[in-house]
Scaffold this motif. Structure first.
Motif, PDB file in Angstrom:
ATOM      1  N   PRO A 268       0.828  -1.215   0.000  1.00 26.19           N
ATOM      2  CA  PRO A 268       0.000   0.000   0.000  1.00 26.19           C
ATOM      3  C   PRO A 268       0.865   1.269   0.000  1.00 26.19           C
ATOM      4  O   PRO A 268       1.812   1.381   0.777  1.00 26.19           O
ATOM      5  CB  PRO A 268      -0.805  -0.098   1.291  1.00 26.19           C
ATOM      6  CG  PRO A 268      -0.677  -1.518   1.734  1.00 26.19           C
ATOM      7  CD  PRO A 268       0.633  -2.008   1.198  1.00 26.19           C
ATOM      8  N   ILE A 269       0.521   2.198  -0.875  1.00 28.00           N
ATOM      9  CA  ILE A 269       1.253   3.460  -0.991  1.00 28.00           C
ATOM     10  C   ILE A 269       0.561   4.504  -0.121  1.00 28.00           C
ATOM     11  O   ILE A 269      -0.662   4.644  -0.160  1.00 28.00           O
ATOM     12  CB  ILE A 269       1.297   3.920  -2.464  1.00 28.00           C
ATOM     13  CG1 ILE A 269       2.010   2.873  -3.327  1.00 28.00           C
ATOM     14  CG2 ILE A 269       1.956   5.283  -2.596  1.00 28.00           C
ATOM     15  CD1 ILE A 269       3.425   2.547  -2.895  1.00 28.00           C
ATOM     16  N   GLY A 270       1.364   5.190   0.681  1.00 25.35           N
ATOM     17  CA  GLY A 270       0.801   6.201   1.580  1.00 25.35           C
ATOM     18  C   GLY A 270       1.882   6.826   2.429  1.00 25.35           C
ATOM     19  O   GLY A 270       2.956   7.163   1.945  1.00 25.35           O
ATOM     20  N   ALA A 271       1.607   6.942   3.717  1.00 22.03           N
ATOM     21  CA  ALA A 271       2.532   7.617   4.633  1.00 22.03           C
ATOM     22  C   ALA A 271       3.866   6.883   4.764  1.00 22.03           C
ATOM     23  O   ALA A 271       4.912   7.510   4.913  1.00 22.03           O
ATOM     24  CB  ALA A 271       1.884   7.761   6.005  1.00 22.03           C
ATOM     25  N   GLU A 272       3.842   5.563   4.681  1.00 25.30           N
ATOM     26  CA  GLU A 272       5.067   4.786   4.916  1.00 25.30           C
ATOM     27  C   GLU A 272       5.854   4.472   3.645  1.00 25.30           C
ATOM     28  O   GLU A 272       7.084   4.441   3.659  1.00 25.30           O
ATOM     29  CB  GLU A 272       4.702   3.477   5.614  1.00 25.30           C
ATOM     30  CG  GLU A 272       5.893   2.756   6.179  1.00 25.30           C
ATOM     31  CD  GLU A 272       5.485   1.610   7.081  1.00 25.30           C
ATOM     32  OE1 GLU A 272       6.397   0.976   7.623  1.00 25.30           O
ATOM     33  OE2 GLU A 272       4.279   1.340   7.247  1.00 25.30           O
ATOM     34  N   TYR A 273       5.157   4.214   2.547  1.00 29.47           N
ATOM     35  CA  TYR A 273       5.815   3.817   1.297  1.00 29.47           C
ATOM     36  C   TYR A 273       5.363   4.687   0.148  1.00 29.47           C
ATOM     37  O   TYR A 273       4.200   5.084   0.068  1.00 29.47           O
ATOM     38  CB  TYR A 273       5.485   2.360   0.935  1.00 29.47           C
ATOM     39  CG  TYR A 273       5.876   1.374   1.993  1.00 29.47           C
ATOM     40  CD1 TYR A 273       7.204   1.070   2.231  1.00 29.47           C
ATOM     41  CD2 TYR A 273       4.906   0.749   2.759  1.00 29.47           C
ATOM     42  CE1 TYR A 273       7.570   0.164   3.216  1.00 29.47           C
ATOM     43  CE2 TYR A 273       5.257  -0.160   3.743  1.00 29.47           C
ATOM     44  CZ  TYR A 273       6.583  -0.447   3.965  1.00 29.47           C
ATOM     45  OH  TYR A 273       6.931  -1.337   4.937  1.00 29.47           O
TER      46      TYR A 273
ATOM     47  N   SER B 132       8.809   7.308   2.735  1.00 33.22           N
ATOM     48  CA  SER B 132       7.800   8.367   2.631  1.00 33.22           C
ATOM     49  C   SER B 132       8.342   9.575   1.880  1.00 33.22           C
ATOM     50  O   SER B 132       9.540   9.702   1.644  1.00 33.22           O
ATOM     51  CB  SER B 132       7.349   8.791   4.022  1.00 33.22           C
ATOM     52  OG  SER B 132       8.408   9.449   4.668  1.00 33.22           O
ATOM     53  N   ALA B 133       7.434  10.468   1.564  1.00 31.86           N
ATOM     54  CA  ALA B 133       7.796  11.686   0.841  1.00 31.86           C
ATOM     55  C   ALA B 133       8.519  12.670   1.751  1.00 31.86           C
ATOM     56  O   ALA B 133       9.222  13.543   1.284  1.00 31.86           O
ATOM     57  CB  ALA B 133       6.555  12.343   0.252  1.00 31.86           C
TER      58      ALA B 133
ATOM     59  N   ALA C  18       3.574   7.069  -7.643  1.00 30.32           N
ATOM     60  CA  ALA C  18       2.323   6.406  -7.252  1.00 30.32           C
ATOM     61  C   ALA C  18       1.568   7.273  -6.254  1.00 30.32           C
ATOM     62  O   ALA C  18       2.151   7.825  -5.320  1.00 30.32           O
ATOM     63  CB  ALA C  18       2.613   5.037  -6.662  1.00 30.32           C
ATOM     64  N   SER C  19       0.285   7.375  -6.456  1.00 29.31           N
ATOM     65  CA  SER C  19      -0.571   8.191  -5.597  1.00 29.31           C
ATOM     66  C   SER C  19      -0.855   7.501  -4.271  1.00 29.31           C
ATOM     67  O   SER C  19      -0.968   6.276  -4.209  1.00 29.31           O
ATOM     68  CB  SER C  19      -1.915   8.451  -6.285  1.00 29.31           C
ATOM     69  OG  SER C  19      -1.717   9.124  -7.488  1.00 29.31           O
ATOM     70  N   THR C  20      -1.004   8.306  -3.229  1.00 29.25           N
ATOM     71  CA  THR C  20      -1.428   7.784  -1.942  1.00 29.25           C
ATOM     72  C   THR C  20      -2.748   7.051  -2.121  1.00 29.25           C
ATOM     73  O   THR C  20      -3.639   7.538  -2.811  1.00 29.25           O
ATOM     74  CB  THR C  20      -1.572   8.930  -0.932  1.00 29.25           C
ATOM     75  OG1 THR C  20      -0.294   9.550  -0.765  1.00 29.25           O
ATOM     76  CG2 THR C  20      -2.077   8.444   0.408  1.00 29.25           C
ATOM     77  N   GLY C  21      -2.845   5.870  -1.542  1.00 24.01           N
ATOM     78  CA  GLY C  21      -4.050   5.062  -1.657  1.00 24.01           C
ATOM     79  C   GLY C  21      -3.958   4.006  -2.744  1.00 24.01           C
ATOM     80  O   GLY C  21      -4.801   3.116  -2.817  1.00 24.01           O
ATOM     81  N   SER C  22      -2.937   4.096  -3.587  1.00 23.45           N
ATOM     82  CA  SER C  22      -2.764   3.078  -4.622  1.00 23.45           C
ATOM     83  C   SER C  22      -1.908   1.940  -4.060  1.00 23.45           C
ATOM     84  O   SER C  22      -1.430   2.006  -2.935  1.00 23.45           O
ATOM     85  CB  SER C  22      -2.121   3.682  -5.875  1.00 23.45           C
ATOM     86  OG  SER C  22      -0.812   4.152  -5.591  1.00 23.45           O
TER      87      SER C  22
END
Length: 168
Positions: free
Chosen positions: A47-52, A93-94, A115-119
């Motif tokens: 999962p792409i988001g705060a961590e990856y 993270s970013a 990659a967008s957050t949530g993807s």
């Protein structure tokens, strides 16, 4: 110790769903990647988001980015999508701030995307590796922090001028 580049399940009679779960568990346990099995799609996803985060680009550009990062002492896992001839760099993270509009546009013109957050990013499964559909160019190191998104973005942007802009 087994490697990620094995082409078969350690148990030849293991059903595909069990092979996915086994590989996903190994990503979590040995590489500290919080991967999940998407049972519906039969993939292992990150999962792409705060961590990856992740950056995907054409393979030739990816080779140059990987070399540039390596010359700076930076290693990061890279997934190859052989059919589409694209590489995906996994990052941390970013960090502070986000990708600006100008940077995003420049990446877009280089055919690179963040990659967008949530993807989700699909990680190689035993079946993917067996068929060559999705493989590791650079497998994840054991429990090593991923470089920040900015490191991969900066290395990519430093490599060239995007394609020509169209007149409006």
């Amino acid at each position: 110790m087994s490697t990620l580049l094995e082409t078969r399940s350690p148990h030849p009679s293991e059903p595909p769903a069990a092979a996915l779960a086994t590989r996903c568990d190994r990503y979590r346990r040995e590489h500290d990647l919080r991967a999940e099995v998407d049972d519906r799609a039969r993939h292992i996803v990150l999962p792409i988001g705060a961590e990856y985060r992740a950056v995907t680009m054409p393979a030739p550009l990816g080779e140059q980015v990987r070399e540039r990062l390596a010359s700076s002492g930076i290693a990061t896992p890279v997934v190859e999508h052989r059919r589409s001839q694209r590489w995906t760099f996994l990052t941390g993270s970013a960090g502070a701030g986000s990708l600006g509009t100008a940077e995003s546009a420049h990446l877009f013109r280089m055919f690179a995307t963040v990659a967008s957050t949530g993807s989700d990013v699909v990680l190689p499964s035993p079946e993917d590796e067996r068929t060559g559909y999705r493989t590791w160019v650079e497998p994840p190191a054991e429990r090593v922090a991923l470089p920040p998104l900015k490191a991969v973005v900066d290395a990519t942007l430093a490599l060239g001028t995007p394609g020509p802009r169209r007149a409006r």
